[in-house]
Each structure stands twice: as structure tokens, then as C-alpha cells.
Write a protein that holds these residues in place. Structure first.
Motif, PDB file in Angstrom:
ATOM      1  N   ARG A   9       0.901  -0.513   0.342  1.00  0.00           N
ATOM      2  CA  ARG A   9      -0.214  -0.041   0.245  1.00  0.00           C
ATOM      3  C   ARG A   9       0.803   1.654  -0.278  1.00  0.00           C
ATOM      4  N   VAL A  10       0.538   2.510  -0.624  1.00  0.00           N
ATOM      5  CA  VAL A  10       1.341   3.663  -0.775  1.00  0.00           C
ATOM      6  C   VAL A  10      -0.114   5.039  -0.251  1.00  0.00           C
ATOM      7  N   ARG A  37      -2.209  13.063 -10.491  1.00  0.00           N
ATOM      8  CA  ARG A  37      -0.517  13.102  -9.994  1.00  0.00           C
ATOM      9  C   ARG A  37      -1.008  13.562  -8.142  1.00  0.00           C
ATOM     10  N   GLY A  38       0.167  13.097  -7.917  1.00  0.00           N
ATOM     11  CA  GLY A  38      -0.361  13.032  -6.332  1.00  0.00           C
ATOM     12  C   GLY A  38       1.693  13.372  -6.186  1.00  0.00           C
ATOM     13  N   TYR A  70      -9.522   6.186 -10.767  1.00  0.00           N
ATOM     14  CA  TYR A  70      -9.871   6.003  -9.715  1.00  0.00           C
ATOM     15  C   TYR A  70      -9.740   5.055  -8.539  1.00  0.00           C
ATOM     16  N   ALA A  71      -8.832   5.124  -9.147  1.00  0.00           N
ATOM     17  CA  ALA A  71      -7.370   4.270  -7.939  1.00  0.00           C
ATOM     18  C   ALA A  71      -7.794   4.889  -6.600  1.00  0.00           C
ATOM     19  N   ILE A  90      -1.093   2.541  -9.348  1.00  0.00           N
ATOM     20  CA  ILE A  90       0.321   3.505 -10.182  1.00  0.00           C
ATOM     21  C   ILE A  90       0.958   3.606 -11.349  1.00  0.00           C
ATOM     22  N   LEU A  91       1.082   4.176 -11.719  1.00  0.00           N
ATOM     23  CA  LEU A  91       1.276   3.693 -13.534  1.00  0.00           C
ATOM     24  C   LEU A  91       2.530   4.936 -13.568  1.00  0.00           C
ATOM     25  N   ALA A  92       3.270   5.168 -13.595  1.00  0.00           N
ATOM     26  CA  ALA A  92       4.244   6.181 -13.357  1.00  0.00           C
ATOM     27  C   ALA A  92       4.723   6.758 -12.272  1.00  0.00           C
TER      28      ALA A  92
END
Length: 96
Positions: A9-10, A37-38, A70-71, A90-92
Motif C-alpha cells: 500500500r502507498v 498526479r500526486g 479511480y485508484a 501507480i502508473l508512473a
């Protein structure tokens, strides 16, 4: 309050998007989409593989990331909204 994510988890805090377009048009809050973005606030120790060994996470605290629209699950910590998501969402990692 301190929060330590478990396993893969993040904890991510959304980064605010710009409210003015390049053409100078101001976008009202009601028309804005939530940013994808985060910044990573906290990372769990990693996922446990089939062999019983823990896999090191690919992201670290302080990384800027791009994630699915929607993550995650929205949570409030000390009045601020955060997302708790799996590392797979997370994509990138955004490199400046």
C-alpha cells in the motif's frame, strides 16, 4: 497522526492542477476533474511474493506519481484528503 501503510500500500496526496488554461480561461471548481498526479507521503514495506520474500517497492516517499483516475480509497488525515492505494495502481513516477 502517523500512518504506516501495510504490504504494498502507498499513501498519496493529490497535487492540485492549474485553474487557468494556456489560453487564459479560468476553470471553475465544479468543472474540474480530480487530478491524477500526486506525491507519495508513505510507503509500506512491500508485497510478499510466492516464495515468502518481500519485494521492495518501486516508489519512495517524496516521489511524484501518476495514478489511475479511480485508484485508491480516499481518507482524511488531519483535515487533508489523501489516497491509500496499492502500488499496482501507480502508473508512473514523474521525473523533473
Amino acid at each position: 497522526m502517523k500512518l504506516k501503510p501495510l504490504n504494498d500500500r502507498v499513501l498519496v496526496k493529490r497535487l492540485e492542477e492549474e485553474m487557468v488554461t494556456k489560453g487564459g480561461i479560468i476553470i471553475p471548481d465544479s468543472a474540474k476533474e480530480k487530478p491524477m498526479r500526486g506525491e507519495v507521503i508513505a510507503v509500506g514495506p512491500g508485497k510478499v511474493g510466492d516464495d515468502g520474500k518481500r519485494c521492495k517497492p518501486a516508489v519512495e516517499k517524496g516521489d511524484k506519481v501518476l495514478f489511475n483516475k479511480y485508484a485508491g480509497t480516499e481518507i482524511k488525515i488531519e483535515g487533508e484528503e489523501h489516497l491509500m492505494m496499492r502500488e499496482d495502481d501507480i502508473l508512473a513516477v514523474i521525473e523533473d
